[in-house]
Design a protein around this motif. Sequence first.
Motif, PDB file in Angstrom:
ATOM      1  N   ILE A 118       6.389  13.162  -9.987  1.00  0.00           N
ATOM      2  CA  ILE A 118       5.255  13.113  -9.407  1.00  0.00           C
ATOM      3  C   ILE A 118       4.420  14.177  -8.272  1.00  0.00           C
ATOM      4  CG2 ILE A 118       3.630  11.506  -8.344  1.00  0.00           C
ATOM      5  CD1 ILE A 118       4.855   8.909  -8.587  1.00  0.00           C
ATOM      6  N   GLY A 119       3.433  14.902  -8.577  1.00  0.00           N
ATOM      7  CA  GLY A 119       3.126  15.915  -7.540  1.00  0.00           C
ATOM      8  C   GLY A 119       3.004  17.277  -8.828  1.00  0.00           C
ATOM      9  N   SER A 120       2.212  18.274  -7.515  1.00  0.00           N
ATOM     10  CA  SER A 120       2.078  19.379  -8.439  1.00  0.00           C
ATOM     11  C   SER A 120       2.988  20.832  -7.446  1.00  0.00           C
ATOM     12  CB  SER A 120       0.917  20.005  -8.452  1.00  0.00           C
ATOM     13  OG  SER A 120       0.567  21.412  -8.633  1.00  0.00           O
ATOM     14  N   PRO A 121       3.597  21.483  -8.304  1.00  0.00           N
ATOM     15  CA  PRO A 121       4.826  22.012  -7.387  1.00  0.00           C
ATOM     16  C   PRO A 121       4.064  22.967  -6.871  1.00  0.00           C
ATOM     17  CG  PRO A 121       4.778  21.738  -9.785  1.00  0.00           C
ATOM     18  CD  PRO A 121       3.510  20.868 -10.157  1.00  0.00           C
ATOM     19  N   ASP A 122       2.952  23.426  -7.427  1.00  0.00           N
ATOM     20  CA  ASP A 122       1.753  24.312  -6.531  1.00  0.00           C
ATOM     21  C   ASP A 122       1.419  23.521  -4.857  1.00  0.00           C
ATOM     22  OD1 ASP A 122       1.608  25.804  -8.991  1.00  0.00           O
ATOM     23  OD2 ASP A 122      -0.494  25.073  -9.741  1.00  0.00           O
ATOM     24  N   ARG A 123       1.540  23.049  -5.053  1.00  0.00           N
ATOM     25  CA  ARG A 123       1.297  21.709  -3.643  1.00  0.00           C
ATOM     26  C   ARG A 123       2.786  21.975  -2.603  1.00  0.00           C
ATOM     27  NH1 ARG A 123      -2.968  17.531  -4.915  1.00  0.00           N
ATOM     28  NH2 ARG A 123      -4.701  18.729  -5.582  1.00  0.00           N
ATOM     29  N   GLY A 124       3.948  22.565  -3.605  1.00  0.00           N
ATOM     30  CA  GLY A 124       5.237  21.821  -2.709  1.00  0.00           C
ATOM     31  C   GLY A 124       5.519  20.342  -2.879  1.00  0.00           C
ATOM     32  N   THR A 125       6.408  19.806  -2.562  1.00  0.00           N
ATOM     33  CA  THR A 125       6.999  18.856  -2.357  1.00  0.00           C
ATOM     34  C   THR A 125       6.665  17.669  -2.037  1.00  0.00           C
ATOM     35  OG1 THR A 125       9.614  19.858  -2.792  1.00  0.00           O
ATOM     36  CG2 THR A 125       9.543  16.996  -2.933  1.00  0.00           C
ATOM     37  N   SER A 126       5.947  16.578  -2.984  1.00  0.00           N
ATOM     38  CA  SER A 126       5.529  15.422  -2.363  1.00  0.00           C
ATOM     39  C   SER A 126       6.473  14.376  -2.297  1.00  0.00           C
ATOM     40  CB  SER A 126       4.208  14.608  -3.840  1.00  0.00           C
ATOM     41  OG  SER A 126       3.940  15.669  -4.327  1.00  0.00           O
ATOM     42  N   HIS A 127       5.537  13.921  -1.004  1.00  0.00           N
ATOM     43  CA  HIS A 127       6.364  12.413  -0.293  1.00  0.00           C
ATOM     44  C   HIS A 127       5.490  10.903  -0.886  1.00  0.00           C
ATOM     45  CE1 HIS A 127       9.373  14.606   3.063  1.00  0.00           C
ATOM     46  NE2 HIS A 127       9.013  15.731   1.521  1.00  0.00           N
ATOM     47  N   SER A 128       6.070   9.541  -1.030  1.00  0.00           N
ATOM     48  CA  SER A 128       5.504   8.850  -0.266  1.00  0.00           C
ATOM     49  C   SER A 128       6.343   7.813   0.817  1.00  0.00           C
ATOM     50  CB  SER A 128       5.621   8.212  -1.966  1.00  0.00           C
ATOM     51  OG  SER A 128       7.480   7.819  -2.142  1.00  0.00           O
ATOM     52  N   ALA A 129       5.562   7.140   0.784  1.00  0.00           N
ATOM     53  CA  ALA A 129       5.985   6.306   1.653  1.00  0.00           C
ATOM     54  C   ALA A 129       4.742   4.526   1.232  1.00  0.00           C
ATOM     55  CB  ALA A 129       5.457   6.202   3.592  1.00  0.00           C
TER      56      ALA A 129
ATOM     57  N   LEU B 175       1.479  -1.031  -0.049  1.00  0.00           N
ATOM     58  CA  LEU B 175       0.234   0.760   0.183  1.00  0.00           C
ATOM     59  C   LEU B 175       0.626   1.434  -0.128  1.00  0.00           C
ATOM     60  CD1 LEU B 175      -1.481  -2.506   1.885  1.00  0.00           C
ATOM     61  CD2 LEU B 175      -3.269  -0.518   1.422  1.00  0.00           C
ATOM     62  N   VAL B 176       0.764   2.326  -0.586  1.00  0.00           N
ATOM     63  CA  VAL B 176       1.535   3.197  -1.215  1.00  0.00           C
ATOM     64  C   VAL B 176       0.904   4.746  -0.989  1.00  0.00           C
ATOM     65  CG1 VAL B 176       3.091   4.486  -2.322  1.00  0.00           C
ATOM     66  CG2 VAL B 176       3.205   1.783  -2.653  1.00  0.00           C
ATOM     67  N   LEU B 177       1.356   5.544  -0.581  1.00  0.00           N
ATOM     68  CA  LEU B 177       0.357   6.907  -0.134  1.00  0.00           C
ATOM     69  C   LEU B 177       1.785   7.765  -0.428  1.00  0.00           C
ATOM     70  CD1 LEU B 177       0.913   4.951   2.917  1.00  0.00           C
ATOM     71  CD2 LEU B 177      -0.755   6.619   3.616  1.00  0.00           C
ATOM     72  N   ILE B 178       1.179   9.402  -1.433  1.00  0.00           N
ATOM     73  CA  ILE B 178       1.695   9.697  -2.252  1.00  0.00           C
ATOM     74  C   ILE B 178       0.796  11.126  -1.475  1.00  0.00           C
ATOM     75  CG2 ILE B 178       2.419  11.100  -4.060  1.00  0.00           C
ATOM     76  CD1 ILE B 178       1.693   8.203  -5.002  1.00  0.00           C
ATOM     77  N   GLY B 179       1.763  12.179  -0.774  1.00  0.00           N
ATOM     78  CA  GLY B 179       1.492  13.649  -0.403  1.00  0.00           C
ATOM     79  C   GLY B 179       1.861  14.110  -0.123  1.00  0.00           C
ATOM     80  N   GLY B 180       1.650  14.948   1.192  1.00  0.00           N
ATOM     81  CA  GLY B 180       2.152  15.653   1.570  1.00  0.00           C
ATOM     82  C   GLY B 180       3.068  15.104   2.919  1.00  0.00           C
ATOM     83  N   ALA B 181       4.701  15.626   3.196  1.00  0.00           N
ATOM     84  CA  ALA B 181       5.520  15.106   3.976  1.00  0.00           C
ATOM     85  C   ALA B 181       4.486  14.479   5.265  1.00  0.00           C
ATOM     86  CB  ALA B 181       6.090  15.948   4.725  1.00  0.00           C
ATOM     87  N   ASP B 182       3.491  15.474   5.915  1.00  0.00           N
ATOM     88  CA  ASP B 182       2.829  15.045   7.284  1.00  0.00           C
ATOM     89  C   ASP B 182       1.957  14.598   7.453  1.00  0.00           C
ATOM     90  OD1 ASP B 182       4.777  16.852   8.504  1.00  0.00           O
ATOM     91  OD2 ASP B 182       3.496  18.919   8.795  1.00  0.00           O
ATOM     92  N   GLU B 183       1.246  14.296   6.605  1.00  0.00           N
ATOM     93  CA  GLU B 183      -0.330  13.064   6.186  1.00  0.00           C
ATOM     94  C   GLU B 183       0.855  12.198   5.620  1.00  0.00           C
ATOM     95  OE1 GLU B 183      -4.102  12.490   6.546  1.00  0.00           O
ATOM     96  OE2 GLU B 183      -2.816  14.291   7.312  1.00  0.00           O
ATOM     97  N   VAL B 184       1.472  12.144   5.070  1.00  0.00           N
ATOM     98  CA  VAL B 184       2.137  10.590   4.391  1.00  0.00           C
ATOM     99  C   VAL B 184       2.389  10.265   5.427  1.00  0.00           C
ATOM    100  CG1 VAL B 184       4.219   9.086   3.612  1.00  0.00           C
ATOM    101  CG2 VAL B 184       2.733  11.181   1.867  1.00  0.00           C
ATOM    102  N   LEU B 185       2.708  11.231   6.376  1.00  0.00           N
ATOM    103  CA  LEU B 185       4.604  10.083   7.344  1.00  0.00           C
ATOM    104  C   LEU B 185       3.359   9.834   8.972  1.00  0.00           C
ATOM    105  CD1 LEU B 185       6.358   8.987   9.671  1.00  0.00           C
ATOM    106  CD2 LEU B 185       6.484  11.491  10.751  1.00  0.00           C
ATOM    107  N   ARG B 186       1.860  10.707   9.328  1.00  0.00           N
ATOM    108  CA  ARG B 186       0.509  10.080   9.783  1.00  0.00           C
ATOM    109  C   ARG B 186      -0.219   8.564   9.284  1.00  0.00           C
ATOM    110  NH1 ARG B 186      -3.890  10.826  10.411  1.00  0.00           N
ATOM    111  NH2 ARG B 186      -5.049  10.895   9.301  1.00  0.00           N
ATOM    112  N   GLN B 187      -0.428   9.096   8.127  1.00  0.00           N
ATOM    113  CA  GLN B 187      -1.151   8.171   7.625  1.00  0.00           C
ATOM    114  C   GLN B 187      -0.093   6.364   7.735  1.00  0.00           C
ATOM    115  OE1 GLN B 187      -4.385   7.763   7.182  1.00  0.00           O
ATOM    116  NE2 GLN B 187      -4.341   6.471   6.809  1.00  0.00           N
TER     117      GLN B 187
END
Length: 288
Positions: free
Chosen positions: A236-247, A147-159
């Motif tokens: 992967i990800g939009s520059p408008d949202r900042g750098t995307s992270h994954s886990a 199961l792979v998560l992609i999004g903002g750093a904090d939310e990826v880490l939390r979820q």
Amino acid sequence: MIEELRERRLLSVVRNDSGLIGYRFAGALHEAFETLDTALVEVVGANTTATPHSCPTLIDREALSSIGFFEKLPCIPMAAVPHGGPPSTGSDGWLLSPSTCYHTFAHLAGSADLPDLGVFTARGTCHRFEPASAEPTRLASFTMRELVLIGGADEVLRQCEVMFERGVAFLRELAADVTVERASDVFYGERSEVTRKVQLARGVKKEVRIPWTDGAEVSVGSRNLHRDLFTTAFAIGSPDRGTSHSACVAFGIERLLLTLLAQTPGYDPDLLTSRILAAVATRTALIG
């Protein structure tokens, strides 16, 4: 245990002179295999809308080169020659896929319209040349559920932490002495003792372990924080949202199945299937 299961025609062993390649599961053991994989998705991915996708056996060499695979990972990739073409060692070569999540990132390459937190899941056959003939759970060809998560750093880490803990709690319904340990992986940093210590301190990688028949612990799953390694390499990800992270949260299905089976009386796959279904009911009721 393996020999007993072979005699009962619940599995057959695939190997060569270099080591163990894999297992063929049959009958009730295959049913337990499928039930376990389905259960992991249901429990670990509960309350998320995980997008499933399939994985081919092959992956192009360039996809792995872009993430520094050949410089950082110790396993030797297995080359393949699709359509009878000549073998290649260049950037246009093909390999047997060493990990499931690489297909997730290759599929999403160039995507800018992802949700704030994207969750994806896939089951693939992985291939790694890591000969260890004395270890019955170390296979050259094995099944990995991720199961792979992609999004903002904090939310990826939390979820990701939530999902991994769900998986650990589920396994504790099925086995005694399940432990979690911090681990290191050269893939997420340079090959050095200093980086290894930093990884351990930051908890970049966690492994869940279950005792095997000889008392040794077997790593059956892991939680891995990639930071922006894959999202940058695959754009992967939009520059408008900042750098995307994954886990990712990943499980080796064969070794997980066998370690759980080892804790049933008489190595009973029907009993294991019943226990898995009961554990799913318990955990999903608690998750709500």
